[in-house]
Every structure is written in structure tokens, then in C-alpha cells.
Design a protein around this motif. Structure first.
Motif, short mmCIF file in Angstrom:
data_model
loop_
_atom_site.label_atom_id
_atom_site.label_comp_id
_atom_site.label_asym_id
_atom_site.label_seq_id
_atom_site.Cartn_x
_atom_site.Cartn_y
_atom_site.Cartn_z
N CYS A 1 15.15 15.74 -10.20
CA CYS A 1 15.95 15.87 -11.49
C CYS A 1 16.49 17.20 -11.53
N SER B 1 13.21 11.01 -15.90
CA SER B 1 12.61 11.14 -14.55
C SER B 1 11.12 11.21 -14.22
N HIS C 1 20.65 18.37 -11.34
CA HIS C 1 21.20 19.14 -12.54
C HIS C 1 21.98 20.32 -11.92
N GLY D 1 19.34 13.46 -12.92
CA GLY D 1 19.48 14.87 -13.22
C GLY D 1 20.97 15.07 -12.96
N LYS E 1 16.76 13.67 -20.08
CA LYS E 1 17.06 13.03 -18.46
C LYS E 1 15.66 13.63 -17.50
N ALA E 2 15.32 14.73 -17.97
CA ALA E 2 13.93 15.10 -17.33
C ALA E 2 12.78 14.40 -17.79
N SER F 1 10.51 15.36 -10.96
CA SER F 1 10.98 16.76 -11.66
C SER F 1 11.82 17.51 -10.73
N GLY G 1 15.06 10.35 -9.84
CA GLY G 1 15.33 11.62 -10.44
C GLY G 1 16.52 12.36 -10.21
N TYR G 2 16.99 12.20 -8.97
CA TYR G 2 18.28 12.93 -8.33
C TYR G 2 19.40 12.45 -9.31
N VAL H 1 16.44 21.61 -18.04
CA VAL H 1 15.63 20.77 -17.37
C VAL H 1 14.33 21.44 -17.04
#
Length: 208
Positions: free
Chosen positions: A96, A70, A100, A17, A66-67, A93, A13-14, A116
Motif C-alpha cells: 500500500c 490493505s 501511494h 494504495g 486505504k492503509a 502495508s 495493497g498496491y 499511509v
């Protein structure tokens, strides 16, 4: 193994993001660094202000994609980590959103998280998303300032989520984190709003 799967959800996720749609797309299309234009923010609103509606919409779509990816990772890996799929989505989430706002690829200077957050809201509860979309639109029609719309929506988000989903659940705490972080990311806007200096939203020249 439980912690390994959770770590994978967080890292996926990270790092997803941390990919900035605004920086990548504006550089590819216009060979310009969005961080040197307009407000300097690497987000959909600044992309639209600086380069037109299409640039803003594509940036919005990239951030929401991208969210969504994730969230899919969290949904699939959550049960493997011994947690529910929705909790997996919530963890991914949050990661992410964090990526972001504070991306490792760009010296931890990213966007304000609204695009996001919109996708995260949709993933966690579509009913809350529809209500907040209405709040956002009405606020925009009244104020014509995207920052005001984002802040108002962020303030309303945790309350609306818990109304539709009673209880102190992990997704609720993720909602609370995203709302507080979103407001924090808009601290400069809040200062301009209080001073009466915040500009109304206008679209830029798509040929710029």
C-alpha cells in the motif's frame, strides 16, 4: 497456492494504495488538480496548505483508510498464505505504501507516504505510534515544518519498533523500508532545509 495468496495480498495493497485521496477529493470538491497547486505533492499537507484544514484532514483520513483496508486484507489472507496475520499485515502495508508513493493510476507519481505510514505504524504497533506521534508534535512545535517532523519520525521509526519488538522480523524490515522510502521521498525538502528555504506550515483558504 501459498504464492497465489501472497500475490493477492501484494496486488490488493498496491492497487488500494495507488488511489490518491488528495487528487480525488480536491478534484471532486474544488475541480482543481492538487498536483498543480502549492508544493505539487498529492498529500494531506499540500491539501491543507492549498484548501484548508478540512481538506487536509479528509485527505489524511482517506489515505489512512486505504492503509487500514490493505492491512485488513493482509490480516485475513495471511493465514491462508501460510504466514502469520501480522506478517500478512506487514506485506499488505508495504504494498500500500509503495502504491501511494508510486501509483500506477497516476504515472507512478504520488505522495510522500506520511499519511499511509502513520496508519501502518499504528497497525504494526500502537505503542510505537504513540511515541512517534509525540515526537512529531514536539518537533512541529519547535520547527513548524511538517517535512522536518516527518523526516525525524522516519529516522526514529525502525529503532523504536525494534525496541518494542526485538528480533529481525518481517514487520521490522517493512518498517525499515517505509522509513528509508519516506526519507527518500522528502529529498527535495531536505535540500530546501539545508539551504534554509523550507517554509513553515500554514493553512490555506478553504474557499479557494
Amino acid at each position: 497456492m501459498t504464492y497465489v495468496w501472497i500475490a493477492l495480498i501484494v496486488l490488493a495493497g498496491y492497487f488500494l494504495g495507488s488511489i490518491s485521496s488528495a487528487i480525488v477529493l480536491i478534484w471532486e470538491w474544488y475541480h482543481r488538480d492538487i498536483r498543480t497547486e502549492g508544493s505539487g505533492n498529492a498529500g494531506a499537507t499540500n491539501a491543507a496548505r492549498s484548501h484548508g484544514l478540512l481538506a487536509g484532514l479528509m485527505t489524511l483520513g482517506g489515505d489512512m483508510l486505504k492503509a487500514a483496508l490493505s492491512g485488513l486484507v493482509g490480516y485475513l489472507l495471511g493465514p491462508l498464505a501460510g504466514i502469520s496475520a501480522i506478517n500478512g499485515v506487514a506485506i499488505a502495508s508495504a504494498a500500500c505504501f509503495t502504491g501511494h508513493c508510486w501509483p500506477i493510476y497516476y504515472r507512478f507519481k504520488g505522495g510522500k507516504g506520511v499519511s499511509v505510514a502513520a496508519c501502518v505504524i499504528l497497525l504494526l504497533d500502537w505503542r510505537v505510534f504513540l511515541v512517534l506521534l509525540g515526537v512529531f508534535v514536539v518537533t512541529f512545535l519547535l520547527w513548524r515544518r511538517v517535512s522536518v517532523c516527518s523526516i525525524v519520525a522516519a529516522v526514529c521509526y525502525p529503532t523504536l519498533y525494534v525496541l518494542f519488538n526485538p528480533g529481525w522480523t518481517l514487520p521490522f524490515f517493512v518498517c525499515l523500508y517505509i522509513a528509508v522510502a519516506c526519507i527518500f521521498q522528502h529529498r527535495a525538502n531536505i535540500g530546501r532545509i539545508l539551504r534554509g528555504e523550507e517554509k513553515k506550515f500554514t493553512l490555506g483558504n478553504s474557499e479557494k
